[in-house]
Motif scaffolding. Structure first.
Motif, PDB file in Angstrom:
ATOM      1  N   GLU A 146      -1.589   7.992   9.661  1.00 47.65           N
ATOM      2  CA  GLU A 146      -3.012   7.707   9.406  1.00 47.65           C
ATOM      3  C   GLU A 146      -3.190   6.367   8.702  1.00 47.65           C
ATOM      4  OE1 GLU A 146      -4.564  11.079   7.192  1.00 47.65           O
ATOM      5  OE2 GLU A 146      -3.947  12.426   8.817  1.00 47.65           O
ATOM      6  N   LYS A 147      -2.295   6.079   7.738  1.00 50.02           N
ATOM      7  CA  LYS A 147      -2.390   4.813   6.993  1.00 50.02           C
ATOM      8  C   LYS A 147      -2.127   3.626   7.924  1.00 50.02           C
ATOM      9  CE  LYS A 147      -2.814   3.778   2.915  1.00 50.02           C
ATOM     10  NZ  LYS A 147      -4.108   3.430   2.290  1.00 50.02           N
TER      11      LYS A 147
ATOM     12  N   LEU B 296      -2.664   3.502  11.097  1.00 42.33           N
ATOM     13  CA  LEU B 296      -3.813   3.343  11.989  1.00 42.33           C
ATOM     14  C   LEU B 296      -5.025   2.779  11.247  1.00 42.33           C
ATOM     15  CD1 LEU B 296      -3.387   6.585  14.121  1.00 42.33           C
ATOM     16  CD2 LEU B 296      -3.046   4.215  14.862  1.00 42.33           C
ATOM     17  N   GLU B 297      -5.152   3.170   9.972  1.00 43.48           N
ATOM     18  CA  GLU B 297      -6.267   2.659   9.155  1.00 43.48           C
ATOM     19  C   GLU B 297      -6.131   1.135   8.970  1.00 43.48           C
ATOM     20  OE1 GLU B 297      -6.444   4.686   5.283  1.00 43.48           O
ATOM     21  OE2 GLU B 297      -6.806   2.687   4.428  1.00 43.48           O
ATOM     22  N   ILE B 298      -4.904   0.671   8.687  1.00 43.92           N
ATOM     23  CA  ILE B 298      -4.683  -0.767   8.465  1.00 43.92           C
ATOM     24  C   ILE B 298      -4.682  -1.517   9.791  1.00 43.92           C
ATOM     25  CG2 ILE B 298      -2.977  -2.472   7.649  1.00 43.92           C
ATOM     26  CD1 ILE B 298      -1.946  -0.220   5.734  1.00 43.92           C
TER      27      ILE B 298
ATOM     28  N   LYS C 250       0.380  11.460   7.230  1.00 43.02           N
ATOM     29  CA  LYS C 250      -0.385  10.571   6.336  1.00 43.02           C
ATOM     30  C   LYS C 250       0.081   9.127   6.504  1.00 43.02           C
ATOM     31  CE  LYS C 250      -2.645  13.813   4.089  1.00 43.02           C
ATOM     32  NZ  LYS C 250      -4.090  13.957   4.208  1.00 43.02           N
TER      33      LYS C 250
ATOM     34  N   GLN D  21       0.834  -1.207   0.000  1.00 42.36           N
ATOM     35  CA  GLN D  21       0.000   0.000   0.000  1.00 42.36           C
ATOM     36  C   GLN D  21       0.866   1.254   0.000  1.00 42.36           C
ATOM     37  OE1 GLN D  21      -3.548   0.138   2.325  1.00 42.36           O
ATOM     38  NE2 GLN D  21      -3.606  -2.085   2.618  1.00 42.36           N
TER      39      GLN D  21
END
Ligand code: PXG
Length: 465
Positions: A217-218, A220-222, A214, A184
């Motif tokens: 954030e990525k 934490l998103e995953i 960013k 990703q």
């Protein structure tokens, strides 16, 4: 081949090349219609083609010929190793003096803690190996769910299935159904492009922190428990020479530590003095767990790459107490190691890294700024060490790009450079330079005057001058 070949020889090489050789990153049909250029020799910062044309190489080949072409010491070191030990491997409880000495030398030059290395033969292989070692590390740590590899838009990490998946240059993917699952992307700290990308008008430091966030954030998103690694070039090279704002790397270090994400620095371009220190990690204070390197390791004279493990990964992997099921026939090839050792000796003895940092590097940047800062189609001149980029834009006061067919203006300018006997890269509409470390001031002047003529001509052709 010291003499200039005949025109018939050129035609012969072009014909057999067209019939039998498929070139990398090239439209085969278009190339064969145009006719390929045959390079027959090189010396210092110059190349000669088979028609006798002399070309100044502003790109060190593909960002790799640190010591310049024609270095006799490197040639002799290779010849000697070819005579003494042309080949042996490291699979069967063996080593050889060249490989062991090179591993030792690297452990002394690399950032602290990077005391163990593995060898491979290209930047792509090194990155592929690094990803395998990252996966192995998490398996050994009993966290096999950590399998997602993060990297950045505009990243170039090579062309194997994994290295291309890691790369963020999107044209590298569709022909091969890539990226593979588990790869990703996060944004690149490309400040010059920030306004055009909709980030507004913030300063570089604010932007650097925003882009690092960013990544957070990525993760934490995953879910941090699923993220294995973040791979990044200290300075993004083939993606357009993107120099991170000073605020970026400290934040990335912090975020990777906080969420237990391994930090992989791809130093294939930035390694071995290119940024004015031995490694880009030192220039930018990057706390890498694994570093990959190639190109400047041998100044491109031999295909060789390496992967170094920081203390954290090195201690776990070297003490796994089981066979490491990985390695190439040519890992640590004695001839390549002999040449790399001599290359590092020359760089050290000739103080080329200091020359990049304090001598010829600053000279190049000063001259580029003097020549292009006020040019009607130059939006930004930027650089570090012996890396420099010039953004071609329609209006120098606005951070906006040429519309329609991005890259056309850069290619147009690049063609003027080639025709005048200068190798420069155009990445989109950014003109790029990465000359050999041995380049003289008068050779820098030759590059600047050819580039100036090319950019002036481009400006005229686009009605901007
Ligand atoms: N990582 C980085 C940062 C690179 O720049 C590789 C990995 C892959 O290395 P190998 O040895 O597998 O090619 C690279 C290579 C260009 C250009 O036109 C750049 C590279 C290769 C070819 C062309 O800028 N970089």
């Amino acid at each position: 081949m010291a003499h200039t070949p005949t025109h018939n020889q050129t035609k012969h090489w072009q014909a057999i090349d067209a019939a039998h050789h498929i070139h990398p990153f090239t439209d085969t049909v278009a190339l064969n219609k145009e006719g390929v250029r045959v390079i027959t020799r090189a010396e210092g910062v110059y190349l000669w083609d088979s028609e006798g044309k002399k070309i100044i190489d502003g790109m060190s080949g593909l960002w790799c010929v640190q010591v310049g072409y024609g270095n006799k010491e490197l040639a002799d070191a290779g010849c000697e190793a070819l005579r003494v030990l042309p080949y042996y491997n490291h699979f069967f409880k063996t080593t050889n003096p060249y490989t062991a000495e090179l591993a030792d030398k690297l452990s002394k030059l690399l950032p602290e803690g990077h005391t163990r290395v593995l060898f491979a033969n290209s930047g792509s292989e090194a990155n592929d190996s690094a990803l395998k070692l990252i996966r192995y590390y998490w398996n050994l740590k009993k966290k096999p769910q950590k399998k997602i590899h993060l990297s950045r838009d505009y990243a170039y990490h090579g062309v194997t299935m994994a290295a291309a998946s890691l790369s963020g240059l999107t044209p590298m993917h569709p022909q091969w159904d890539l990226p593979l699952a588990g790869f990703q992307k996060v944004p690149a700290p490309y400040w010059f492009g920030a306004k055009a990308a909709g980030y507004g008008d913030m300063g570089p430091d604010e932007f650097g922190v925003l882009i690092a966030k960013k990544l957070e954030e990525k993760i934490l998103e995953i879910g941090p428990e699923r993220v294995a690694s973040f791979s990044a070039e200290p300075v993004q090279g083939a993606g357009g020479l993107i120099f991170p704002p000073a605020s970026y790397w400290p934040e990335v270090n912090r975020i990777c530590r906080k969420y237990d994400v391994l930090l992989h620095a791809d130093e294939v371009i930035t390694g071995f003095g290119r940024t004015g220190q031995w490694f880009g990690c030192q220039t930018y204070g990057i706390e890498a767990d694994v570093i990959t390197m190639a190109k400047g390791l041998s100044s491109g004279y031999q295909p060789i790459s390496a992967i170094s493990l920081g203390k954290r990964m090195g201690d776990v992997i070297a003490n796994a107490n089981e066979e490491l099921v990985h390695g190439y026939t040519y890992s640590g090839h004695p001839v390549a190691c002999a040449v790399a050792l001599k290359n590092l000796e020359v760089i050290e003895r000739e103080k080329l890294v200091a020359r990049v940092k304090n001598g010829i590097g600053p000279y190049l940047h000063r001259r580029l700024h003097e020549t292009f800062d006020d040019h009607p189609i130059v939006g930004e001149v930027r650089g570090v060490g012996l890396l420099a980029a010039i953004e071609l834009v329609p209006d120098r006061k606005k951070r906006a790009f040429f519309p329609l067919d991005p890259g056309a203006v850069g290619t147009h300018c690049r063609n003027y450079c080639f025709n005048s006997g200068l190798v420069s890269r155009a990445i989109r509409d950014t003109m790029v330079l990465a000359p050999p470390f041995v380049i003289s001031e008068s050779e820098v002047e030759e590059i600047i005057s050819k580039l100036k003529a090319a950019i002036d001509n481009t400006a005229r052709d686009y009605g901007k001058m």
